[in-house]
Structures are given as C-alpha cells and as structure tokens.
Design a protein around this motif. Structure first.
Motif, PDB file in Angstrom:
ATOM      1  N   ARG A  23       0.861  -1.176   0.000  1.00  0.00           N
ATOM      2  CA  ARG A  23       0.000   0.000   0.000  1.00  0.00           C
ATOM      3  C   ARG A  23       0.907   1.239   0.000  1.00  0.00           C
ATOM      4  O   ARG A  23       1.708   1.438   0.904  1.00  0.00           O
ATOM      5  N   LEU A  24       0.754   2.055  -1.033  1.00  0.00           N
ATOM      6  CA  LEU A  24       1.569   3.259  -1.192  1.00  0.00           C
ATOM      7  C   LEU A  24       0.716   4.492  -0.906  1.00  0.00           C
ATOM      8  O   LEU A  24      -0.400   4.609  -1.417  1.00  0.00           O
ATOM      9  N   LYS A  25       1.246   5.398  -0.117  1.00  0.00           N
ATOM     10  CA  LYS A  25       0.551   6.643   0.183  1.00  0.00           C
ATOM     11  C   LYS A  25       1.404   7.808  -0.314  1.00  0.00           C
ATOM     12  O   LYS A  25       2.596   7.892   0.000  1.00  0.00           O
ATOM     13  N   LEU A  26       0.783   8.695  -1.109  1.00  0.00           N
ATOM     14  CA  LEU A  26       1.505   9.805  -1.708  1.00  0.00           C
ATOM     15  C   LEU A  26       0.804  11.129  -1.468  1.00  0.00           C
ATOM     16  O   LEU A  26      -0.419  11.181  -1.334  1.00  0.00           O
ATOM     17  N   ALA A  27       1.592  12.194  -1.446  1.00  0.00           N
ATOM     18  CA  ALA A  27       1.065  13.548  -1.436  1.00  0.00           C
ATOM     19  C   ALA A  27       1.171  14.103  -2.851  1.00  0.00           C
ATOM     20  O   ALA A  27       2.119  13.801  -3.577  1.00  0.00           O
ATOM     21  N   SER A  28       0.183  14.910  -3.250  1.00  0.00           N
ATOM     22  CA  SER A  28       0.205  15.492  -4.594  1.00  0.00           C
ATOM     23  C   SER A  28      -0.452  16.869  -4.591  1.00  0.00           C
ATOM     24  O   SER A  28      -0.972  17.325  -3.571  1.00  0.00           O
ATOM     25  N   ARG A  29      -0.423  17.505  -5.752  1.00  0.00           N
ATOM     26  CA  ARG A  29      -1.055  18.812  -5.926  1.00  0.00           C
ATOM     27  C   ARG A  29      -2.414  18.694  -6.602  1.00  0.00           C
ATOM     28  O   ARG A  29      -2.989  19.702  -7.035  1.00  0.00           O
ATOM     29  N   TYR A  30      -2.945  17.486  -6.720  1.00  0.00           N
ATOM     30  CA  TYR A  30      -4.282  17.310  -7.273  1.00  0.00           C
ATOM     31  C   TYR A  30      -5.317  17.669  -6.198  1.00  0.00           C
ATOM     32  O   TYR A  30      -5.274  17.116  -5.102  1.00  0.00           O
ATOM     33  N   PRO A  31      -6.258  18.549  -6.485  1.00  0.00           N
ATOM     34  CA  PRO A  31      -7.290  18.859  -5.491  1.00  0.00           C
ATOM     35  C   PRO A  31      -8.035  17.597  -5.072  1.00  0.00           C
ATOM     36  O   PRO A  31      -8.412  16.769  -5.902  1.00  0.00           O
ATOM     37  N   ALA A  32      -8.248  17.452  -3.769  1.00  0.00           N
ATOM     38  CA  ALA A  32      -8.903  16.244  -3.263  1.00  0.00           C
ATOM     39  C   ALA A  32     -10.287  16.057  -3.853  1.00  0.00           C
ATOM     40  O   ALA A  32     -10.717  14.924  -4.108  1.00  0.00           O
ATOM     41  N   ASP A  33     -11.009  17.165  -4.086  1.00  0.00           N
ATOM     42  CA  ASP A  33     -12.369  17.040  -4.602  1.00  0.00           C
ATOM     43  C   ASP A  33     -12.400  16.675  -6.093  1.00  0.00           C
ATOM     44  O   ASP A  33     -13.484  16.477  -6.661  1.00  0.00           O
ATOM     45  N   SER A  34     -11.220  16.582  -6.724  1.00  0.00           N
ATOM     46  CA  SER A  34     -11.167  16.144  -8.117  1.00  0.00           C
ATOM     47  C   SER A  34     -10.806  14.672  -8.245  1.00  0.00           C
ATOM     48  O   SER A  34     -10.802  14.116  -9.344  1.00  0.00           O
ATOM     49  N   LEU A  35     -10.517  14.026  -7.105  1.00  0.00           N
ATOM     50  CA  LEU A  35     -10.149  12.606  -7.104  1.00  0.00           C
ATOM     51  C   LEU A  35     -11.373  11.751  -6.802  1.00  0.00           C
ATOM     52  O   LEU A  35     -12.364  12.219  -6.256  1.00  0.00           O
ATOM     53  N   SER A  36     -11.273  10.469  -7.148  1.00  0.00           N
ATOM     54  CA  SER A  36     -12.373   9.546  -6.858  1.00  0.00           C
ATOM     55  C   SER A  36     -11.832   8.144  -6.690  1.00  0.00           C
ATOM     56  O   SER A  36     -10.816   7.775  -7.309  1.00  0.00           O
ATOM     57  N   LEU A  37     -12.490   7.364  -5.859  1.00  0.00           N
ATOM     58  CA  LEU A  37     -12.096   5.973  -5.659  1.00  0.00           C
ATOM     59  C   LEU A  37     -12.220   5.214  -6.978  1.00  0.00           C
ATOM     60  O   LEU A  37     -13.200   5.379  -7.710  1.00  0.00           O
ATOM     61  N   GLY A  38     -11.232   4.405  -7.282  1.00  0.00           N
ATOM     62  CA  GLY A  38     -11.251   3.626  -8.509  1.00  0.00           C
ATOM     63  C   GLY A  38     -10.656   4.327  -9.698  1.00  0.00           C
ATOM     64  O   GLY A  38     -10.507   3.722 -10.769  1.00  0.00           O
ATOM     65  N   ALA A  39     -10.305   5.606  -9.547  1.00  0.00           N
ATOM     66  CA  ALA A  39      -9.704   6.345 -10.658  1.00  0.00           C
ATOM     67  C   ALA A  39      -8.299   5.819 -10.942  1.00  0.00           C
ATOM     68  O   ALA A  39      -7.619   5.305 -10.057  1.00  0.00           O
ATOM     69  N   SER A  40      -7.880   5.954 -12.179  1.00  0.00           N
ATOM     70  CA  SER A  40      -6.555   5.498 -12.595  1.00  0.00           C
ATOM     71  C   SER A  40      -5.578   6.666 -12.633  1.00  0.00           C
ATOM     72  O   SER A  40      -5.877   7.718 -13.203  1.00  0.00           O
ATOM     73  N   VAL A  41      -4.435   6.471 -12.015  1.00  0.00           N
ATOM     74  CA  VAL A  41      -3.357   7.460 -12.039  1.00  0.00           C
ATOM     75  C   VAL A  41      -2.053   6.717 -12.320  1.00  0.00           C
ATOM     76  O   VAL A  41      -1.773   5.685 -11.695  1.00  0.00           O
ATOM     77  N   ALA A  42      -1.276   7.216 -13.268  1.00  0.00           N
ATOM     78  CA  ALA A  42       0.011   6.598 -13.581  1.00  0.00           C
ATOM     79  C   ALA A  42       1.064   7.100 -12.604  1.00  0.00           C
ATOM     80  O   ALA A  42       1.194   8.307 -12.385  1.00  0.00           O
ATOM     81  N   HIS A  43       1.804   6.166 -12.012  1.00  0.00           N
ATOM     82  CA  HIS A  43       2.882   6.470 -11.075  1.00  0.00           C
ATOM     83  C   HIS A  43       4.185   5.985 -11.696  1.00  0.00           C
ATOM     84  O   HIS A  43       4.400   4.775 -11.828  1.00  0.00           O
ATOM     85  N   ASN A  44       5.039   6.931 -12.128  1.00  0.00           N
ATOM     86  CA  ASN A  44       6.247   6.567 -12.881  1.00  0.00           C
ATOM     87  C   ASN A  44       5.897   5.611 -14.018  1.00  0.00           C
ATOM     88  O   ASN A  44       6.615   4.646 -14.289  1.00  0.00           O
ATOM     89  N   GLY A  45       4.759   5.892 -14.659  1.00  0.00           N
ATOM     90  CA  GLY A  45       4.346   5.109 -15.814  1.00  0.00           C
ATOM     91  C   GLY A  45       3.525   3.882 -15.511  1.00  0.00           C
ATOM     92  O   GLY A  45       3.052   3.212 -16.438  1.00  0.00           O
ATOM     93  N   VAL A  46       3.320   3.570 -14.239  1.00  0.00           N
ATOM     94  CA  VAL A  46       2.557   2.383 -13.843  1.00  0.00           C
ATOM     95  C   VAL A  46       1.122   2.796 -13.523  1.00  0.00           C
ATOM     96  O   VAL A  46       0.893   3.595 -12.607  1.00  0.00           O
ATOM     97  N   CYS A  47       0.159   2.269 -14.262  1.00  0.00           N
ATOM     98  CA  CYS A  47      -1.244   2.583 -14.002  1.00  0.00           C
ATOM     99  C   CYS A  47      -1.674   1.931 -12.698  1.00  0.00           C
ATOM    100  O   CYS A  47      -1.586   0.712 -12.542  1.00  0.00           O
TER     101      CYS A  47
END
Length: 211
Positions: A23-47
C-alpha cells in the motif's frame, strides 16, 4: 489510457507491506475534490487504482511544495516484479499523470500504463540546461524502439534520437527536467519502460507476414 505528459510530481509518504501487496501513500497537488475511488493514475508510468484519498495535512514530516491532497494505491505482486515499484521508498518523488479523458489534448502519445520492463540509465550528458540520456532496454523490447519513434520512460512520453543495439538516446529539454523527476536522474538508475503500442503492432504484422 495516458498521454505521457506528466501533470504532477508526488511525494511518496509511506510504503506498507500487506501480504503480496504494498500500500503506497503519496502527497500530490491534485485537489482532493477532483479525485475519486477507482480512478486510474500513472505512477512513474505504472497505471494504479486509487483506493483512498483525502485533503492534505502536514504529516509524516513532509511540508511545503504545494501539496493539497494525499492518495493511496496498491501495488500487486506482478507490478512489483516487472516494474521499479518494488524499489520505491518513502521520500521518493514520483511522476504522476491522471487518466486521459475524452476531449483532452493528446500532446504526447498514447500510453497504456502497462509497463513492459525495466530499462537502465547508462549515461547522462548535460549541456545548455538540457541533457542527453543513454538508455539500455531489455533485449526482448529493443526491437520495438526506433529512431524518431516514441517511448514512455517513467511515464514520460519521449522521442528516441538514436538507436544502437539495445541502447538508445533521448534528449530532455529544461522544462521536462524541471517538472518531472528526470532532473535528478543519474547513471545506474532503473527506469520503467513502455514501448509504443503502434511499434508493437507493426512488429507483430511483420512477424505474421513471415510465418
């Protein structure tokens, strides 16, 4: 799908082992209200799939850099085996890109987020604020890499300048070095490699014609 245009650099806060998962936990500059459970985000190219998120609060000793949210993803055993994710540790900076939406500008090339293997940075040569990187690809994927073609490295869409055997060269401009983790890359680093899907299909058509 993704474009290979990095939209943020996140900070890896923690890595928690959960059986075969991490389980990886990260901080980002994406507004929290723009995120959603199940959404896909690439991390160093890994979906990876978001399994938790929330607004940012100073925690784990990390401060500043404009972080406004945190999110969590799970790295499965296969991901840990074929990507660099198994080497990530708290404090690492990670290239992030949110999934492509219908109507978004396709400024890079189509990237699936399914990493083929791990390449190695052989040499870095800096000049005029830019940098040449010599990359060594795993032998089985080198045939998909061509001069002037596209390749995704740590999720970044890049153009191949030269190819020699299993090695190829890319050039990064100052902007890319500034807004991705590439500015801190050095010889010996392991890099997630995803070859161009079109190159893969073209190679398969050639093979099929020869059968």
């Amino acid at each position: 799908m993704f474009t290979g245009l990095i939209s943020d650099v996140g900070l890896l806060l923690s890595v928690e082992k959960r059986g075969d998962l991490r389980r990886l936990k990260l901080a980002s500059r994406y507004p929290a209200d723009s995120l959603s459970l199940g959404a896909s985000v690439a991390h160093n190219g890994v979906c990876m799939t978001l399994v938790g998120f929330g607004p940012w609060a100073k925690q784990d000793g990390a401060e500043g850099d404009g972080y406004v949210s945190w999110h969590e993803v799970d790295a499965a055993a296969e991901t840990l085996a074929v990507t660099t994710a198994g080497q990530w540790a708290a404090g690492d900076r990670i290239n992030l890109e949110r999934a492509l939406r219908i109507g978004d500008e396709l400024g890079g090339h189509l990237v699936s987020g399914h990493v083929d293997g791990v390449a190695r940075l052989v040499e870095r040569r800096d000049f005029d604020g830019m940098a040449h990187f010599d990359i060594e690809a795993p032998r089985q994927f080198a045939k998909f890499i061509a001069e002037k073609g596209s390749v995704a490295l740590d999720g970044t869409s890049l153009t191949v300048n030269k190819v020699a055997g299993n090695r190829f060269t890319i050039l990064l401009i100052p902007h890319t070095l500034d807004v991705t983790i590439w500015g801190g890359r050095k010889a010996g680093d392991a890099i997630n490699l995803e070859v161009d899907t079109m190159a893969r299909y073209a190679a398969r058509l050639v093979e099929a014609a020869a059968e």
